[in-house]
Scaffold this motif. Structure first.
Motif, PDB file in Angstrom:
ATOM      1  N   GLU A   1       0.829  -1.211   0.000  1.00 38.30           N
ATOM      2  CA  GLU A   1       0.000   0.000   0.000  1.00 38.30           C
ATOM      3  C   GLU A   1       0.863   1.261   0.000  1.00 38.30           C
ATOM      4  OE1 GLU A   1      -3.405   2.198   2.720  1.00 38.30           O
ATOM      5  OE2 GLU A   1      -3.002   0.078   3.040  1.00 38.30           O
ATOM      6  N   ASN A   2       1.884   1.287   0.846  1.00 43.08           N
ATOM      7  CA  ASN A   2       2.752   2.466   0.940  1.00 43.08           C
ATOM      8  C   ASN A   2       3.517   2.715  -0.360  1.00 43.08           C
ATOM      9  OD1 ASN A   2       2.085   3.112   3.595  1.00 43.08           O
ATOM     10  ND2 ASN A   2       3.567   1.639   4.395  1.00 43.08           N
ATOM     11  N   VAL A   3       4.071   1.665  -0.939  1.00 47.24           N
ATOM     12  CA  VAL A   3       4.831   1.804  -2.179  1.00 47.24           C
ATOM     13  C   VAL A   3       3.904   2.208  -3.322  1.00 47.24           C
ATOM     14  CG1 VAL A   3       6.194   0.541  -3.897  1.00 47.24           C
ATOM     15  CG2 VAL A   3       6.720   0.296  -1.466  1.00 47.24           C
ATOM     16  N   SER A   4       2.720   1.604  -3.385  1.00 43.64           N
ATOM     17  CA  SER A   4       1.751   1.962  -4.431  1.00 43.64           C
ATOM     18  C   SER A   4       1.368   3.438  -4.344  1.00 43.64           C
ATOM     19  CB  SER A   4       0.488   1.119  -4.310  1.00 43.64           C
ATOM     20  OG  SER A   4       0.758  -0.217  -4.596  1.00 43.64           O
ATOM     21  N   ARG A   5       1.129   3.917  -3.143  1.00 41.56           N
ATOM     22  CA  ARG A   5       0.777   5.320  -2.942  1.00 41.56           C
ATOM     23  C   ARG A   5       1.924   6.234  -3.383  1.00 41.56           C
ATOM     24  NH1 ARG A   5       0.159   6.516   2.735  1.00 41.56           N
ATOM     25  NH2 ARG A   5      -0.823   4.502   2.757  1.00 41.56           N
ATOM     26  N   ALA A   6       3.146   5.850  -3.070  1.00 42.06           N
ATOM     27  CA  ALA A   6       4.309   6.657  -3.444  1.00 42.06           C
ATOM     28  C   ALA A   6       4.520   6.685  -4.957  1.00 42.06           C
ATOM     29  CB  ALA A   6       5.555   6.122  -2.749  1.00 42.06           C
ATOM     30  N   LEU A   7       4.172   5.609  -5.632  1.00 43.58           N
ATOM     31  CA  LEU A   7       4.374   5.522  -7.082  1.00 43.58           C
ATOM     32  C   LEU A   7       3.399   6.375  -7.879  1.00 43.58           C
ATOM     33  CD1 LEU A   7       5.061   1.714  -7.489  1.00 43.58           C
ATOM     34  CD2 LEU A   7       6.674   3.584  -7.911  1.00 43.58           C
ATOM     35  N   GLN A   8       2.336   6.828  -7.253  1.00 50.34           N
ATOM     36  CA  GLN A   8       1.307   7.573  -7.977  1.00 50.34           C
ATOM     37  C   GLN A   8       1.820   8.863  -8.616  1.00 50.34           C
ATOM     38  OE1 GLN A   8      -2.008   8.077  -5.348  1.00 50.34           O
ATOM     39  NE2 GLN A   8      -2.492   5.899  -5.346  1.00 50.34           N
ATOM     40  N   ASN A   9       2.865   9.438  -8.086  1.00 46.76           N
ATOM     41  CA  ASN A   9       3.362  10.712  -8.616  1.00 46.76           C
ATOM     42  C   ASN A   9       4.760  10.616  -9.218  1.00 46.76           C
ATOM     43  OD1 ASN A   9       1.043  12.187  -7.831  1.00 46.76           O
ATOM     44  ND2 ASN A   9       1.767  12.134  -5.731  1.00 46.76           N
ATOM     45  N   ILE A  10       5.129   9.433  -9.684  1.00 45.08           N
ATOM     46  CA  ILE A  10       6.442   9.263 -10.305  1.00 45.08           C
ATOM     47  C   ILE A  10       6.235   8.957 -11.790  1.00 45.08           C
ATOM     48  CG2 ILE A  10       8.554   7.898 -10.386  1.00 45.08           C
ATOM     49  CD1 ILE A  10       8.306   7.349  -7.459  1.00 45.08           C
ATOM     50  N   ALA A  11       6.891   9.719 -12.643  1.00 40.06           N
ATOM     51  CA  ALA A  11       6.788   9.519 -14.092  1.00 40.06           C
ATOM     52  C   ALA A  11       8.001   8.735 -14.589  1.00 40.06           C
ATOM     53  CB  ALA A  11       6.690  10.861 -14.797  1.00 40.06           C
ATOM     54  N   LEU A  12       8.056   7.455 -14.267  1.00 43.05           N
ATOM     55  CA  LEU A  12       9.220   6.642 -14.629  1.00 43.05           C
ATOM     56  C   LEU A  12       9.259   6.299 -16.111  1.00 43.05           C
ATOM     57  CD1 LEU A  12       9.092   4.265 -11.564  1.00 43.05           C
ATOM     58  CD2 LEU A  12      10.670   6.151 -11.947  1.00 43.05           C
ATOM     59  N   GLY A  13       8.104   6.125 -16.700  1.00 48.78           N
ATOM     60  CA  GLY A  13       8.055   5.786 -18.118  1.00 48.78           C
ATOM     61  C   GLY A  13       8.658   6.878 -18.981  1.00 48.78           C
ATOM     62  N   ALA A  14       8.308   8.110 -18.691  1.00 48.23           N
ATOM     63  CA  ALA A  14       8.800   9.238 -19.469  1.00 48.23           C
ATOM     64  C   ALA A  14      10.286   9.491 -19.236  1.00 48.23           C
ATOM     65  CB  ALA A  14       8.001  10.493 -19.117  1.00 48.23           C
ATOM     66  N   GLU A  15      10.722   9.390 -17.982  1.00 47.09           N
ATOM     67  CA  GLU A  15      12.123   9.676 -17.657  1.00 47.09           C
ATOM     68  C   GLU A  15      13.071   8.555 -18.027  1.00 47.09           C
ATOM     69  OE1 GLU A  15      13.450  11.624 -13.925  1.00 47.09           O
ATOM     70  OE2 GLU A  15      11.300  11.636 -13.480  1.00 47.09           O
ATOM     71  N   TYR A  16      12.694   7.317 -17.709  1.00 45.65           N
ATOM     72  CA  TYR A  16      13.623   6.201 -17.834  1.00 45.65           C
ATOM     73  C   TYR A  16      13.125   5.062 -18.721  1.00 45.65           C
ATOM     74  CZ  TYR A  16      15.670   8.381 -13.710  1.00 45.65           C
ATOM     75  OH  TYR A  16      16.226   9.267 -12.834  1.00 45.65           O
ATOM     76  N   HIS A  17      11.941   5.180 -19.286  1.00 47.30           N
ATOM     77  CA  HIS A  17      11.332   4.101 -20.076  1.00 47.30           C
ATOM     78  C   HIS A  17      11.218   2.827 -19.222  1.00 47.30           C
ATOM     79  CE1 HIS A  17       9.654   2.923 -23.818  1.00 47.30           C
ATOM     80  NE2 HIS A  17      10.450   1.887 -23.948  1.00 47.30           N
ATOM     81  N   ILE A  18      10.684   3.017 -18.020  1.00 44.52           N
ATOM     82  CA  ILE A  18      10.569   1.957 -17.031  1.00 44.52           C
ATOM     83  C   ILE A  18       9.104   1.668 -16.742  1.00 44.52           C
ATOM     84  CG2 ILE A  18      10.807   1.570 -14.534  1.00 44.52           C
ATOM     85  CD1 ILE A  18      13.594   2.734 -14.745  1.00 44.52           C
ATOM     86  N   THR A  19       8.806   0.393 -16.555  1.00 39.82           N
ATOM     87  CA  THR A  19       7.491  -0.029 -16.102  1.00 39.82           C
ATOM     88  C   THR A  19       7.656  -0.850 -14.833  1.00 39.82           C
ATOM     89  OG1 THR A  19       6.569  -0.116 -18.322  1.00 39.82           O
ATOM     90  CG2 THR A  19       5.473  -1.440 -16.651  1.00 39.82           C
ATOM     91  N   ILE A  20       6.956  -0.476 -13.785  1.00 39.26           N
ATOM     92  CA  ILE A  20       6.951  -1.298 -12.577  1.00 39.26           C
ATOM     93  C   ILE A  20       5.826  -2.300 -12.763  1.00 39.26           C
ATOM     94  CG2 ILE A  20       6.614  -1.346 -10.084  1.00 39.26           C
ATOM     95  CD1 ILE A  20       8.048   1.342 -10.013  1.00 39.26           C
ATOM     96  N   SER A  21       6.207  -3.546 -13.013  1.00 41.26           N
ATOM     97  CA  SER A  21       5.215  -4.550 -13.372  1.00 41.26           C
ATOM     98  C   SER A  21       4.575  -5.222 -12.166  1.00 41.26           C
ATOM     99  CB  SER A  21       5.826  -5.606 -14.290  1.00 41.26           C
ATOM    100  OG  SER A  21       6.879  -6.282 -13.641  1.00 41.26           O
ATOM    101  N   SER A  22       5.249  -5.193 -11.010  1.00 42.19           N
ATOM    102  CA  SER A  22       4.623  -5.797  -9.825  1.00 42.19           C
ATOM    103  C   SER A  22       5.307  -5.369  -8.536  1.00 42.19           C
ATOM    104  CB  SER A  22       4.609  -7.323  -9.922  1.00 42.19           C
ATOM    105  OG  SER A  22       5.913  -7.834 -10.043  1.00 42.19           O
TER     106      SER A  22
END
Length: 133
Positions: A18-39
């Motif tokens: 829950e904490n990590v999911s909430r923190a990820l809501q405002n990170i644009a990893l795809g645009a910056e690093y072409h990254i997908t957090i798959s799980s």
């Protein structure tokens, strides 16, 4: 088209998901690093973790900053190092009152761990790897 870098995060328990999911809501990893957090994988079991991260480019091991958290992260790193491209530990703030944990602290840890992992992963790629991605 270049495939995104597959990042998976191992956490100790459900409240960490829950904490990590909430923190990820405002990170644009795809645009910056072409990254997908798959799980986000809640487990302390190395065999479950091994199955869950198989094939990932980067695995972040998110544990508490205390000694047991460090020991668990070390155990995961030893078991998983041949399963993935790069492993990085990220330290979760100590104490897990879900209502009171600041997502900004976790967000900073995630970004730092991904930056280090991304740089390390890219530094070890060959020209052939870059073309095939």
């Amino acid at each position: 088209m270049i495939n995104p870098i597959d990042v998976r995060i191992i956490v100790e328990g459900a409240s960490d998901v829950e904490n990590v999911s909430r923190a990820l809501q405002n990170i644009a990893l795809g645009a910056e690093y072409h990254i997908t957090i798959s799980s986000i994988i809640p487990t302390t079991n190395t065999e479950i973790a091994k199955k869950a991260v198989s094939g990932a480019d980067i695995v972040l091991i998110a544990t508490d900053v205390d000694a047991p958290g460090r020991e668990l992260a070390d155990k995961f790193q030893t078991v998983l190092k041949k399963e993935v491209g790069h492993i990085e530990r990220m330290k979760l703030p100590f104490g897990h009152d879900v209502e009171y944990i600041d997502p900004a602290l976790i967000r900073k840890e995630i970004k730092n761990a991904i930056t280090v992992s991304y740089t390390h992963l890219r530094a070890h790629e060959t020209v052939l790897d870059l073309v095939c991605r």
